[in-house]
Motif scaffolding. Structure first.
Motif, PDB file in Angstrom:
ATOM      1  N   ARG A 213       0.851  -0.982   0.017  1.00 19.72           N
ATOM      2  CA  ARG A 213       0.013  -0.015   0.212  1.00 19.72           C
ATOM      3  C   ARG A 213       0.778   1.418  -0.146  1.00 19.72           C
ATOM      4  N   GLY A 214       2.165   1.112   0.287  1.00 20.01           N
ATOM      5  CA  GLY A 214       3.149   2.204   0.116  1.00 20.01           C
ATOM      6  C   GLY A 214       3.133   2.984   1.487  1.00 20.01           C
ATOM      7  N   THR A 219       5.464   2.711  11.741  1.00 19.84           N
ATOM      8  CA  THR A 219       4.715   3.195  12.255  1.00 19.84           C
ATOM      9  C   THR A 219       3.260   3.464  11.850  1.00 19.84           C
ATOM     10  N   GLY A 220       2.608   3.504  13.106  1.00 14.46           N
ATOM     11  CA  GLY A 220       1.012   3.290  12.811  1.00 14.46           C
ATOM     12  C   GLY A 220       0.104   4.543  11.906  1.00 14.46           C
ATOM     13  N   ASP A 221       1.085   5.675  11.688  1.00 17.85           N
ATOM     14  CA  ASP A 221       0.436   6.761  11.071  1.00 17.85           C
ATOM     15  C   ASP A 221       1.548   7.324  10.105  1.00 17.85           C
ATOM     16  N   THR A 222       1.494   6.708   8.891  1.00 21.33           N
ATOM     17  CA  THR A 222       2.455   6.866   8.142  1.00 21.33           C
ATOM     18  C   THR A 222       2.786   8.329   7.726  1.00 21.33           C
ATOM     19  N   ASP A 223       1.732   9.299   7.446  1.00 24.64           N
ATOM     20  CA  ASP A 223       2.035  10.738   6.931  1.00 24.64           C
ATOM     21  C   ASP A 223       1.844  11.685   8.272  1.00 24.64           C
ATOM     22  N   GLY A 224       1.712  11.085   9.487  1.00 23.18           N
ATOM     23  CA  GLY A 224       1.781  11.825  10.822  1.00 23.18           C
ATOM     24  C   GLY A 224       0.587  12.909  10.877  1.00 23.18           C
ATOM     25  N   LEU A 231      -7.396   3.518  10.107  1.00 25.74           N
ATOM     26  CA  LEU A 231      -8.594   4.284  10.141  1.00 25.74           C
ATOM     27  C   LEU A 231      -8.729   4.920   8.461  1.00 25.74           C
ATOM     28  N   GLU A 232      -7.532   5.479   8.206  1.00 26.82           N
ATOM     29  CA  GLU A 232      -7.538   6.063   6.729  1.00 26.82           C
ATOM     30  C   GLU A 232      -7.890   4.886   5.519  1.00 26.82           C
ATOM     31  N   ALA A 233      -7.581   3.543   5.675  1.00 26.63           N
ATOM     32  CA  ALA A 233      -7.876   2.543   5.066  1.00 26.63           C
ATOM     33  C   ALA A 233      -9.560   2.437   5.247  1.00 26.63           C
ATOM     34  N   PRO A 239      -3.297   7.323   3.064  1.00 31.47           N
ATOM     35  CA  PRO A 239      -2.559   7.368   4.370  1.00 31.47           C
ATOM     36  C   PRO A 239      -1.237   7.792   4.163  1.00 31.47           C
ATOM     37  N   THR A 240      -0.874   8.192   3.028  1.00 30.25           N
ATOM     38  CA  THR A 240       0.418   9.058   2.875  1.00 30.25           C
ATOM     39  C   THR A 240       0.372  10.550   2.463  1.00 30.25           C
ATOM     40  N   ASN A 241      -0.714  11.125   2.726  1.00 31.08           N
ATOM     41  CA  ASN A 241      -1.070  12.377   2.572  1.00 31.08           C
ATOM     42  C   ASN A 241      -1.408  13.103   3.803  1.00 31.08           C
ATOM     43  N   ASP A 242      -0.579  13.855   4.416  1.00 29.97           N
ATOM     44  CA  ASP A 242      -0.966  14.557   5.674  1.00 29.97           C
ATOM     45  C   ASP A 242      -1.949  15.752   5.400  1.00 29.97           C
TER      46      ASP A 242
END
Length: 390
Positions: A213-214, A219-224, A231-233, A239-242
């Motif tokens: 998924r990239g 870490t549980g929150d890739t984009d911080g 949750l984003e899924a 999940p990579t866009n903050d």
């Protein structure tokens, strides 16, 4: 006989045994007991699928062999050999003597595997009866499966050297210990995740799936952005866009705006419908009656008939009802007289309704004409004609 002759005789014996006497030895089924391999050359804490003992190619081992006495045999020899692709190399022999019905143990120290030999091998153990120094008969034989490894080799092909896996406590024969879809070498060298934990960051998503998924498996929150990857899924966001929280807020505001617009439209429709019902009720109650007190104010000449309200009315509803009673148009001063409100209150209310588009407000001379949509005075008519018509 010299020591060299003895070694040569032993080697010839083992070679002959491996090629011709193996079936006879296999049928004996007795003599050799437990075989224990120990020492620095043994690779500990390593699982194998075939029960093999793992050995370092550059380290020696110790071998302990237990065996039992055979009838009519008192002198024995226990020999070790290295079975390498059907070729047996003698490693060492240990002569023993037992009395009838007793057990013995043969100890071998600092046994070294043949040089440049790695991979799946067999440690051959033979119990031989010695008739004399040059004549030995094989009484029993067993083979202990071993895997000989080089320290800088990579048995399981996972990208980690054997020595590095042993130092870290990993399994040198399993390229993906935690079965998360990533090789142990990729987890250690590339992603920094734990090869012994299928979910390194504990967010409920396996490391291999996170890589697909990239997202970051550590870490549980890739984009911080404050939203966990699971949750984003679930939300279907990236999940990579903050900026995800910003877009969520914008979307929420749009939804609220749409709901408010629907509510305002529904309220306006309800008001118009209520006004129509009130108009119908007013027309029904304004028919002539025999009662002398017919509800007409003698001073003003205007009807003062009260209409029962089917439901609570707002100030705006009362104004709309008055306008419909008077054909859709009234002077502001008439509304003040009919409602008995102050001029200031009527002015504020009519200005608000004019802004909302509920009524139209037109100033003619010193008088304000209030009308419903489509009932305003024509532009060509003069103020005197308006006063006459009213």
């Amino acid at each position: 006989m010299s020591d060299g002759a003895r070694v040569l005789a032993g080697i010839l014996c083992l070679v002959v045994l491996a090629s011709a006497a193996v079936p006879a030895v296999a049928q004996s089924g007795a003599g050799i007991g437990e075989v224990e391999v120990s020492g620095e050359g043994v690779i500990a804490a390593t699982e194998s699928g075939n029960g093999s003992t793992y050995l370092w190619s550059d380290e020696s081992v110790n071998v302990s062999v237990e065996f039992t006495d055979y009838p009519e045999a008192r002198n024995y020899r226990v020999c070790l050999g290295a079975d390498r692709e059907q070729a047996v190399d003698e490693l060492d022999c240990n002569p023993k003597a037992l009395s009838a019905g007793t057990n013995g143990t043969a100890e071998f120290a600092n046994v070294t595997w043949p040089a440049n030999t790695t991979g799946q091998q067999g440690l051959v153990v033979e119990l031989q009866k010695l008739s004399n120094e040059s004549n030995a008969t094989v009484l029993d034989r067993t083979t202990v499966p071993v895997a000989v490894l080089r320290r800088q080799g990579d048995l399981d092909g996972d990208g980690l050297a054997n020595a590095r896996e042993v130092e870290a406590g990993y399994n040198v024969s399993n390229p993906d210990m935690d079965a998360d879809g990533l090789t142990d070498g990729a987890e250690v060298n590339q992603y920094g995740s734990d090869p012994q934990d299928p979910d390194s960051d504990g967010d409920g998503i396996r490391d291999g799936i996170e890589i697909q998924r990239g997202t970051d498996p550590t870490t549980g929150d890739t984009d911080g952005d404050g939203l966990a990857d699971p949750l984003e899924a679930t939300l279907g966001t990236n999940p990579t866009n903050d900026l995800t929280p910003v877009w969520l807020v914008v979307g929420l505001v749009l939804v609220v705006a749409v709901l408010v617009a629907i509510g305002v439209f529904g309220r306006r429709q309800w008001r118009e419908r209520s006004g129509e019902l009130l108009t119908l009720g007013s027309n029904a109650n304004s028919e002539p009656r025999a009662d002398p007190d017919d509800g007409v104010d003698s001073t003003s000449g205007e009807s003062t008939t009260e209409v029962a309200e089917p439901m609570p009315m707002t100030d705006e509803d009362r104004v709309l009802a008055l306008l419909r009673e008077h054909g859709g148009r009234m002077k502001q001063s008439q509304i003040v007289e009919r409602t008995e409100w102050s001029k200031a209150k009527v002015s504020r209310l009519l200005s608000s309704m004019n802004e909302e588009g509920t009524v139209e407000k037109l100033s003619i001379g010193r008088e304000n004409i209030i009308s419903l949509d489509g009932h305003g005075p024509e532009a060509a008519r003069s103020p005197h004609e308006e006063n006459a018509s009213d």
